[in-house]
Design an enzyme around this catalytic site. Structure first.
Site, mmCIF file in Angstrom:
data_model
loop_
_atom_site.group_PDB
_atom_site.id
_atom_site.type_symbol
_atom_site.label_atom_id
_atom_site.label_comp_id
_atom_site.label_asym_id
_atom_site.label_seq_id
_atom_site.Cartn_x
_atom_site.Cartn_y
_atom_site.Cartn_z
ATOM 1 N N THR A 140 0.857 -1.186 0.000
ATOM 2 C CA THR A 140 0.000 0.000 0.000
ATOM 3 C C THR A 140 0.896 1.239 0.000
ATOM 4 O O THR A 140 1.684 1.452 0.923
ATOM 5 C CB THR A 140 -0.917 0.006 1.230
ATOM 6 N N CYS A 163 -3.684 -1.952 8.716
ATOM 7 C CA CYS A 163 -4.213 -1.294 7.520
ATOM 8 C C CYS A 163 -5.063 -0.065 7.820
ATOM 9 O O CYS A 163 -4.718 1.048 7.420
ATOM 10 C CB CYS A 163 -5.024 -2.288 6.686
ATOM 11 N N ARG A 180 -8.014 -9.361 4.157
ATOM 12 C CA ARG A 180 -8.414 -9.215 5.549
ATOM 13 C C ARG A 180 -7.553 -10.131 6.404
ATOM 14 O O ARG A 180 -7.454 -11.331 6.109
ATOM 15 C CB ARG A 180 -9.881 -9.596 5.736
ATOM 16 N N ALA A 230 -20.784 -2.514 16.110
ATOM 17 C CA ALA A 230 -20.207 -1.569 17.073
ATOM 18 C C ALA A 230 -19.259 -2.303 18.011
ATOM 19 O O ALA A 230 -19.408 -3.492 18.269
ATOM 20 C CB ALA A 230 -21.318 -0.897 17.869
ATOM 21 N N LYS A 243 -7.175 1.709 -3.155
ATOM 22 C CA LYS A 243 -6.867 0.983 -1.911
ATOM 23 C C LYS A 243 -7.129 1.856 -0.682
ATOM 24 O O LYS A 243 -7.797 1.441 0.272
ATOM 25 C CB LYS A 243 -5.417 0.505 -1.926
#
Length: 431
Positions: A121, A260, A154, A252, A204
């Site tokens: 990234t 990330c 993920r 929540a 991204k």
């Protein structure tokens, strides 16, 4: 084509696995000899369900190899993925020193045309900088292309996301680079989007920032739900049935963490400031996330009359289940505050470990959840590990000094916990 992966951390190891799984010859390159030796044996240096088994399988087959030899690896491969770390600097911007080092290494050792692909990234415009770094460091001019191919993995679900992605984004400024990169993904049935490199880089950041916004929105809404005696989980369920919203990231809790979301949101806000633009919504997203753990602490402090001299069991350290990643983990903020206010902290996490150093010497790290619960005045659940759902909480109540339970992930059934005798508080549970 033979594929080289520069950097064998979370992204690099997963990328190496997926290309080996789809039939390509892959080599992982890293400067860390210890890490490479482990990978040669098919062993991972971090926790990610299912990944170690697949890496070991492809190491045994010979389709996946690992090395520390930069010169031979760069010269012997056609496509080179840069998967090195891009940590945030002191000012919140991405530190590209490892990306630049990888680019300069490629320049020095390339022996013909190379397609260089950034999987890390990186800020918008990095593809252009890599092109310049390679051109400047080449001993003699050789042809190359640089493309962007951001990852959307993920933690805890990396194998699933890598093998069955929901989209593949390719940022290229020439047809040759785009077509070569597309050919690596020919076996994937998901949508493939080819854009300019800058667009791919921004996709991204924008994706992760939007997901972080959903989380912070629900955490803000949860506070109102407590005031109105409404259960935020039921609100989220009703919202999620709208296909324009969807059910994901509406839970929540204590806020987001990991490698990330905190980094990407901060870097996108920083990029906006440098370009004289305001991303005020994202600034609020960060502020909500920074303060969210204090909301649960306030509930516990009020119930206990302060933390001094109290024993608090903290269940879960990792920022989410199925990973050992503790970067920006809300549990760390909670532990820090409990220690500063004089609590005795007992911690249990099935996988993750506290960072080294003197800051956490006072924390009693337990081998089993039951050890953390014994004689505790309160329980604070910070990570929704499935194992915590399998605990017999009626029996566990006998271990506690006081049955006070503060569920930072709304994991357990509030009505049942109260029925069996707990003082139970979640985030936005309506009480």
């Amino acid at each position: 084509m033979k594929i080289l992966i520069v950097g064998t951390g979370y992204v690099g190891a997963t990328t190496a696995m997926v290309f080996a799984e789809t039939g390509w010859q892959v080599t992982g390159l890293d400067v860390d000899a210890g890490k490479i030796e482990r990978l040669k044996e098919g062993r991972l240096h971090f926790h990610e369900p299912g990944l170690e088994e697949l890496i070991a399988e492809h190491v045994r087959s010979g389709r996946l190899q690992f090395t520390t030899d930069k010169a031979a690896a760069i010269a012997g491969h056609d496509v080179i993925f840069i998967c090195v770390g891009t940590p945030s600097g002191a000012d919140g911007s991405a530190d590209l020193r490892y990306v630049r080092q990888a680019a300069e290494d490629i320049a020095r050792h390339m022996d013909g045309y190379k397609l260089v692909v950034t999987k890390s990234t990186v800020p918008v415009g990095t593809q252009e900088r890599i092109k310049a770094w390679i051109a400047e460091a080449q001993p003699a001019p050789l042809p190359f292309d640089v493309a962007s191919n951001p990852e959307f993995l993920r933690e805890g679900k990396a194998v699933e996301d890598a093998l069955r992605p929901d989209r593949i984004v390719i940022g290229a400024d020439g047809r040759r680079a785009a077509e070569r990169l597309k050919s690596l993904y020919v076996s994937f049935a998901c949508p493939q989007l080819v854009t300019a490199p800058r667009t791919a880089e921004l996709i991204k950041y924008a994706s992760n920032s939007f997901l972080a916004t959903k989380i912070s929105f629900m955490n803000e809404l949860a506070k109102l739900c407590d005031k109105l005696e409404v259960n935020v989980s039921e609100v989220a369920e009703g919202m999620g049935l709208d296909p324009r919203i969807g059910p994901s990231f509406l839970q929540a809790g204590l806020g987001y963490g990991g490698s990330c979301f905190p980094k990407d949101v901060s870097e996108l806000v920083g990029a906006a400031r440098k370009n004289d633009a305001d991303l005020r919504i994202l600034e609020q997203v960060m502020d909500v996330n920074r303060t969210q753990s204090a909301y649960l602490l306030d509930k516990a402090r009020l119930r206990l009359g302060g933390f001094a001299g109290r024993t608090v069991a903290v269940l879960g350290l990792a920022f989410k289940p199925d990973t050992d990643d503790i970067r920006e983990a809300p549990a760390l903020r909670i532990i820090d505050r409990l220690l500063r206010e004089g609590a005795d902290v007992r911690l249990y996490d099935p996988v993750a470990s506290l960072p080294g150093g003197a800051d956490y010497r006072a924390v009693a790290v337990c081998e089993e959840a039951e050890d953390a619960l014994r004689d505790a005045d309160a329980v604070m659940l910070c990570t929704e590990w499935p194992a915590f759902g399998r605990i017999d909480w009626e029996e566990a109540k006998r271990l506690l000094g006081q049955p006070n339970f503060f569920d930072g992930r709304n994991m357990l059934d509030a009505e049942r916990m109260r029925r069996i005798g707990y003082y139970y508080q979640g985030i936005g549970s309506g009480y």
